[in-house]
Design a protein around this motif. Structure first.
Motif, mmCIF file in Angstrom:
data_model
loop_
_atom_site.group_PDB
_atom_site.id
_atom_site.type_symbol
_atom_site.label_atom_id
_atom_site.label_comp_id
_atom_site.label_asym_id
_atom_site.label_seq_id
_atom_site.Cartn_x
_atom_site.Cartn_y
_atom_site.Cartn_z
ATOM 1 N N ARG A 123 -6.087 -3.792 -3.985
ATOM 2 C CA ARG A 123 -6.702 -3.100 -2.853
ATOM 3 C C ARG A 123 -5.877 -3.115 -1.578
ATOM 4 N NH1 ARG A 123 -12.790 -2.805 -3.308
ATOM 5 N NH2 ARG A 123 -12.634 -2.550 -1.058
ATOM 6 N N THR A 124 -4.855 -3.955 -1.492
ATOM 7 C CA THR A 124 -4.042 -4.025 -0.277
ATOM 8 C C THR A 124 -2.569 -4.069 -0.654
ATOM 9 O OG1 THR A 124 -3.971 -6.445 -0.171
ATOM 10 C CG2 THR A 124 -5.862 -5.352 0.878
ATOM 11 N N GLY A 125 -1.722 -3.771 0.317
ATOM 12 C CA GLY A 125 -0.297 -3.863 0.074
ATOM 13 C C GLY A 125 0.139 -5.279 -0.221
ATOM 14 N N GLY A 236 -1.211 5.048 -5.261
ATOM 15 C CA GLY A 236 -0.826 5.843 -4.106
ATOM 16 C C GLY A 236 0.131 5.152 -3.163
ATOM 17 N N MET A 237 0.532 3.919 -3.478
ATOM 18 C CA MET A 237 1.244 3.099 -2.508
ATOM 19 C C MET A 237 2.758 3.235 -2.610
ATOM 20 S SD MET A 237 0.360 -0.884 -1.650
ATOM 21 C CE MET A 237 -1.387 -0.522 -1.862
ATOM 22 N N ASN A 238 3.381 3.706 -1.534
ATOM 23 C CA ASN A 238 4.826 3.641 -1.407
ATOM 24 C C ASN A 238 5.233 2.205 -1.084
ATOM 25 O OD1 ASN A 238 5.689 6.560 -1.561
ATOM 26 N ND2 ASN A 238 4.247 6.707 0.148
ATOM 27 N N ILE A 239 6.531 1.944 -1.037
ATOM 28 C CA ILE A 239 7.022 0.598 -0.717
ATOM 29 C C ILE A 239 7.395 0.579 0.757
ATOM 30 C CG2 ILE A 239 8.742 -1.170 -1.275
ATOM 31 C CD1 ILE A 239 8.897 0.063 -4.083
ATOM 32 N N ASP A 255 -4.427 1.285 1.261
ATOM 33 C CA ASP A 255 -4.117 2.114 0.105
ATOM 34 C C ASP A 255 -4.649 1.406 -1.123
ATOM 35 O OD1 ASP A 255 -3.116 4.143 -1.524
ATOM 36 O OD2 ASP A 255 -1.213 4.253 -0.462
ATOM 37 N N THR A 256 -4.555 2.054 -2.269
ATOM 38 C CA THR A 256 -5.043 1.477 -3.512
ATOM 39 C C THR A 256 -3.994 1.655 -4.601
ATOM 40 O OG1 THR A 256 -7.249 2.233 -2.850
ATOM 41 C CG2 THR A 256 -7.017 1.364 -5.078
#
Length: 481
Positions: A123-125, A236-239, A255-256
């Protein structure tokens, strides 16, 4: 010769203009599937001599033609037929309407709906990047990573250093970054990876006279990591450090992301390997890249990898979402940072609402792309006046892309509901048919709605005319925002 050019240059220019317009118009008529798009481009080409065909060459040619390399060997999702979901099982657990949706997915996504999978929501980066690092540090054979953005910031360098360390201990590592996304940080992380010996390439990065012709808009927006052919990460998460509380504090973007195991991993690997082959010209094969689908454990989630993009998978995400809206009976909940659906998708959404389905759409209250937010706002009235609800989430910007119907079927991944994701980008999503997972996504969106501010039609219409006009003018450029 110079005398002839001086005397007849208007005629020569006229011939060149007619030839260019004829070729470009013929291409538009023969390749565009939508009559409005074809008419619009032909108008631009004819009414703007020479310049029109050049604009079309840069922005209008939006299909990459590439030969598929999906390997027809065990482990790449095509041979593991004993994991394929059956219509009887789907009908018993979820209802006959979902067997029709399964058939649609089989025909447009060309990857099977499989059992024996597990999926964990990150659920989080901080949570996602920690899990990625642990998997990379534990890799024994191979890692393939594909991302739209891979910043050269503390988080990016941390992951890059883990990839370099894996390479140095003998793990086969391949990293693919989009040519546009690679330029979000200067210098690019690609140089750091290359210095460490990692094989890295950029997607669609050919430069001709300063322009990425003829595919200036085509990007890989996919986020995939596959480790040892057994564990995958996508979503959906970029780095980027901005998604972590560690570096961005309480204002970190949300993001997720997801960690997956099971037969679906083979399909995710096949998709990433195809992109790598297209960009780098290398087919990933041999012991390091062999994949054997894991046996079904106690958790057996029905799942399908859904690639889409401007090649043979054009509008796969669009078609599957249209099908999902047609089988919805009770509720549709959508969470998207960039909600700019085309008229077909809007019609499907409002038709479901008119059938009595509860439609809730959650968008950020503060968007990182101001022009996109203005264009989104210009479309809200079409949806609100047709029995749908729109919510502005409070708090930090949320980049999640979540779609769930009836608490049973979920669609998660990298696709936004905007023209770029639906037609121009290469995307990767996961279709999940599971009451527990879909119910958890439903609950997450409902929790955001509980703190969100509803968008009211009367308030939208009460805004000054000039502001509403500006929103509509920005909306005209929405296909390329």
């Amino acid at each position: 010769m110079w005398g002839i050019l001086q005397a007849y240059w208007p005629h020569i220019l006229g011939v060149i203009s007619i030839v260019m317009a004829s070729i470009a118009s013929a291409h538009a008529v023969m390749t565009k599937d939508e009559v409005r798009a074809a008419i619009g481009w032909v108008g631009v080409i004819i009414l703007s001599p020479i310049i029109g065909p050049l604009i079309y060459a840069i922005a209008g040619v939006n299909r990459i033609r590439r030969a598929t390399i999906l390997a027809q060997r065990p482990g790449h999702g095509t041979a593991a037929t004993h994991f394929h979901a059956s219509d009887d099982d789907i009908a018993t657990r979820f209802g006959r309407r979902f067997t029709a949706l399964r058939t649609l997915g089989d025909r447009v996504a060309r990857h099977p709906l499989t059992s024996g999978n597990s999926i964990e929501t990150l659920r989080t980066g901080d949570e996602a990047y920690g899990a990625m690092l642990a998997a990379i540090e534990g890799a024994g054979r191979s890692i393939i990573l594909e991302s739209y953005i891979f910043d050269r910031d503390p988080i990016g360098l941390r992951i890059a250093d883990a990839l370099i360390a894996a390479h140095r201990r003998g793990v086969a590592v391949r990293v693919l970054i989009d040519a546009v996304g690679a330029r979000y940080s200067v210098p690019s992380i690609a140089g750091h990876l290359r210095e460490g010996g990692v094989a890295v390439d950029v997607f669609n990065g050919n430069i001709i006279m300063g322009l990425r012709l003829p595919y200036a808009n085509l990007r890989t927006h996919r986020k995939i990591i596959v480790v040892d052919g057994a564990t995958a990460f996508m979503g959906g998460m970029n780095i980027r450090q901005g998604f972590t509380r560690e570096f961005a504090g309480d204002a970190y973007a949300h993001d997720t992301h997801f960690r997956l195991t099971g037969p679906v991993v083979a399909n995710l690997f096949a998709i990433a390997a195809e992109d790598w082959s297209f960009a780098a010209g290398e087919i990933l094969e041999g012991p390091a890249w062999d994949i054997t689908p894991a046996a079904a454990g106690e958790t057996s989630v029905l799942m399908r990898a859904v690639p889409s993009g401007p090649d043979s998978y054009l509008e796969t995400n669009h078609k599957l979402l249209m099908g999902a809206l047609s089988v919805a009976r009770r509720s549709v909940r959508i969470m998207s940072p960039y909600f700019l659906p085309d008229q077909e998708l809007i019609s499907a959404i409002v038709t479901a609402a008119r059938r009595g389905v509860d439609i809730d759409i959650v968008v950020p209250s503060v968007n990182n792309l101001v022009l996109v937010d203005r264009a989104m706002t210009a479309q809200f009235d079409q949806i609100l006046k047709s029995y749908c609800r729109i919510w502005r989430s409070t708090g930090a910007f949320d980049h999640s892309k979540l779609f769930v119907i009836d608490g049973s079927w979920a669609y998660v991944g990298s696709s936004n509901l905007d023209p770029r994701s639906l037609r121009l980008n290469f995307e990767i999503d996961i279709e999940v048919l599971d009451h527990d997972f879909a119910g958890a996504i439903d609950d997450r969106i409902e929790a955001v709605m509980a703190e969100a501010t509803p968008v009211e039609l009367a308030a939208l219409r009460a805004r000054p005319y000039v502001m509403r006009l500006m929103d509509r003018l920005i909306w005209l450029g929405s296909p390329y925002l």
